[in-house]
Design a protein around this motif. Structure first.
Motif, mmCIF file in Angstrom:
data_model
loop_
_atom_site.group_PDB
_atom_site.id
_atom_site.type_symbol
_atom_site.label_atom_id
_atom_site.label_comp_id
_atom_site.label_asym_id
_atom_site.label_seq_id
_atom_site.Cartn_x
_atom_site.Cartn_y
_atom_site.Cartn_z
ATOM 1 N N VAL A 110 0.740 -1.270 0.109
ATOM 2 C CA VAL A 110 -0.013 0.056 -0.019
ATOM 3 C C VAL A 110 0.857 1.235 0.023
ATOM 4 O O VAL A 110 2.076 1.065 0.331
ATOM 5 C CB VAL A 110 -0.877 -0.037 1.221
ATOM 6 C CG1 VAL A 110 -1.972 -1.125 1.202
ATOM 7 C CG2 VAL A 110 -0.159 0.156 2.570
ATOM 8 N N ARG A 111 0.268 2.309 -0.438
ATOM 9 C CA ARG A 111 0.681 3.752 -0.253
ATOM 10 C C ARG A 111 -0.248 4.596 -0.094
ATOM 11 O O ARG A 111 -1.374 4.589 -0.173
ATOM 12 C CB ARG A 111 1.560 4.194 -1.570
ATOM 13 C CG ARG A 111 0.770 4.201 -2.784
ATOM 14 C CD ARG A 111 1.350 4.666 -4.016
ATOM 15 N NE ARG A 111 0.552 4.617 -5.142
ATOM 16 C CZ ARG A 111 -0.182 5.713 -5.489
ATOM 17 N NH1 ARG A 111 -0.375 6.850 -4.347
ATOM 18 N NH2 ARG A 111 -0.921 5.599 -6.380
ATOM 19 N N VAL A 112 0.017 5.943 0.330
ATOM 20 C CA VAL A 112 -0.949 6.845 0.735
ATOM 21 C C VAL A 112 -1.571 7.222 -0.893
ATOM 22 O O VAL A 112 -0.714 7.143 -1.792
ATOM 23 C CB VAL A 112 -0.440 8.173 1.344
ATOM 24 C CG1 VAL A 112 -0.134 7.734 2.542
ATOM 25 C CG2 VAL A 112 0.543 8.784 0.631
ATOM 26 N N VAL A 167 5.705 2.962 8.935
ATOM 27 C CA VAL A 167 5.304 4.172 8.231
ATOM 28 C C VAL A 167 4.995 3.825 6.889
ATOM 29 O O VAL A 167 5.210 3.059 6.196
ATOM 30 C CB VAL A 167 6.485 5.105 8.379
ATOM 31 C CG1 VAL A 167 6.141 6.383 7.437
ATOM 32 C CG2 VAL A 167 6.878 5.636 9.936
ATOM 33 N N ILE A 168 3.700 4.524 6.517
ATOM 34 C CA ILE A 168 3.221 4.244 5.144
ATOM 35 C C ILE A 168 3.071 5.643 4.355
ATOM 36 O O ILE A 168 2.499 6.651 4.922
ATOM 37 C CB ILE A 168 1.888 3.786 5.107
ATOM 38 C CG1 ILE A 168 1.597 2.255 5.666
ATOM 39 C CG2 ILE A 168 1.313 3.301 3.752
ATOM 40 C CD1 ILE A 168 0.488 1.997 6.142
ATOM 41 N N GLY A 169 3.907 5.757 3.450
ATOM 42 C CA GLY A 169 4.301 7.129 2.886
ATOM 43 C C GLY A 169 3.798 7.026 1.334
ATOM 44 O O GLY A 169 2.841 6.054 0.893
ATOM 45 N N LYS A 170 4.263 7.849 0.279
ATOM 46 C CA LYS A 170 4.008 7.803 -1.060
ATOM 47 C C LYS A 170 4.570 6.727 -1.768
ATOM 48 O O LYS A 170 4.208 6.464 -2.899
ATOM 49 C CB LYS A 170 4.427 9.166 -1.581
ATOM 50 C CG LYS A 170 5.895 9.659 -1.867
ATOM 51 C CD LYS A 170 6.116 10.742 -2.332
ATOM 52 C CE LYS A 170 7.848 11.118 -2.566
ATOM 53 N NZ LYS A 170 8.077 12.158 -3.092
ATOM 54 N N GLU A 171 5.685 6.098 -1.150
ATOM 55 C CA GLU A 171 6.404 4.862 -1.838
ATOM 56 C C GLU A 171 5.645 3.475 -1.210
ATOM 57 O O GLU A 171 5.304 3.572 -0.005
ATOM 58 C CB GLU A 171 7.941 4.673 -1.417
ATOM 59 C CG GLU A 171 8.591 6.049 -2.036
ATOM 60 C CD GLU A 171 8.612 6.112 -3.610
ATOM 61 O OE1 GLU A 171 8.586 5.118 -4.228
ATOM 62 O OE2 GLU A 171 8.390 7.097 -4.102
ATOM 63 N N ALA A 172 5.271 2.617 -2.084
ATOM 64 C CA ALA A 172 4.470 1.651 -1.751
ATOM 65 C C ALA A 172 5.279 0.601 -0.699
ATOM 66 O O ALA A 172 6.607 0.642 -0.825
ATOM 67 C CB ALA A 172 4.177 0.663 -2.884
ATOM 68 N N SER A 175 5.292 -2.853 2.041
ATOM 69 C CA SER A 175 4.201 -4.155 2.075
ATOM 70 C C SER A 175 4.128 -4.244 3.666
ATOM 71 O O SER A 175 4.892 -3.851 4.450
ATOM 72 C CB SER A 175 5.079 -5.442 1.768
ATOM 73 O OG SER A 175 4.388 -6.506 2.210
ATOM 74 N N VAL A 176 2.537 -4.145 4.385
ATOM 75 C CA VAL A 176 2.428 -4.077 5.501
ATOM 76 C C VAL A 176 1.500 -5.120 5.906
ATOM 77 O O VAL A 176 0.874 -5.702 5.199
ATOM 78 C CB VAL A 176 1.718 -2.729 5.875
ATOM 79 C CG1 VAL A 176 2.810 -1.583 5.656
ATOM 80 C CG2 VAL A 176 0.541 -2.479 5.163
ATOM 81 N N PRO A 177 1.253 -5.434 7.154
ATOM 82 C CA PRO A 177 0.506 -6.532 7.461
ATOM 83 C C PRO A 177 -0.894 -5.761 7.216
ATOM 84 O O PRO A 177 -1.227 -4.686 7.397
ATOM 85 C CB PRO A 177 0.637 -6.766 9.100
ATOM 86 C CG PRO A 177 1.945 -6.259 9.441
ATOM 87 C CD PRO A 177 2.205 -5.233 8.201
ATOM 88 N N PHE A 178 -1.932 -6.745 7.007
ATOM 89 C CA PHE A 178 -3.198 -6.241 6.656
ATOM 90 C C PHE A 178 -4.035 -6.194 8.029
ATOM 91 O O PHE A 178 -5.031 -7.007 8.436
ATOM 92 C CB PHE A 178 -3.956 -7.378 5.815
ATOM 93 C CG PHE A 178 -5.253 -6.858 5.123
ATOM 94 C CD1 PHE A 178 -5.263 -5.818 4.136
ATOM 95 C CD2 PHE A 178 -6.496 -7.352 5.333
ATOM 96 C CE1 PHE A 178 -6.366 -5.347 3.385
ATOM 97 C CE2 PHE A 178 -7.634 -7.070 4.864
ATOM 98 C CZ PHE A 178 -7.546 -5.871 4.035
ATOM 99 N N THR A 179 -3.964 -4.876 8.625
ATOM 100 C CA THR A 179 -4.265 -4.553 10.064
ATOM 101 C C THR A 179 -5.617 -3.956 10.116
ATOM 102 O O THR A 179 -6.076 -3.587 8.851
ATOM 103 C CB THR A 179 -3.361 -3.681 10.910
ATOM 104 O OG1 THR A 179 -3.244 -2.388 10.183
ATOM 105 C CG2 THR A 179 -2.052 -4.579 11.153
#
Length: 125
Positions: free
Chosen positions: A78-80, A99-104, A106-110
């Motif tokens: 994801v990304r913003v 941290v989730i920013g403009k670059e994609a 991979s994060v856990p699906f929380t």
């Protein structure tokens, strides 16, 4: 005809008291037709009313939003969204501190990620 009016007509026709919130207008119209035949079809009316009462109703939840279907524990990329990225915005997942920013990334699906995806603040890559 409004549901309450139909319920009132049914009550006048055969004395049955119905809650208009438990039936659709179409169901009430069907019951009204049976009620107008008086006692001759009272058994059929009662059977029909009982079978329609409590039938499946759509919930009042908002069905226009689509929730991502990734299972919990799975990672998503994801990304913003572009508007947030244009202002340098980012989010920090409170569940894992990522941290989730403009670059994609991979994060856990929380739950946090699901909510941000639903509101279109995050986009899947």
């Amino acid at each position: 005809m409004a549901k309450q009016d139909t319920v009132n007509d049914i009550k006048a026709a055969n004395g049955a008291e119905l809650n208009p919130d438990e039936y659709t207008q179409k169901e009430l119209d069907t019951l009204l037709a049976l009620a107008q035949d008086g006692d001759a079809r009272r058994t059929e009316f009662d059977t029909q009313a009982a079978s329609l009462k409590g039938s499946t109703r759509p919930s009042n939840t908002n069905t226009t939003t689509t929730e991502p279907k990734a299972p919990a524990g799975k990672k998503v990329s994801v990304r913003v969204n572009d508007t947030i990225a244009a202002y340098g915005g980012e989010f920090t997942d409170p569940d894992n501190g990522q941290v989730i920013g403009k670059e994609a990334v991979s994060v856990p699906f929380t739950a946090f990620v699901r909510e941000k995806l639903r509101s279109d603040e995050l986009v899947e890559e």
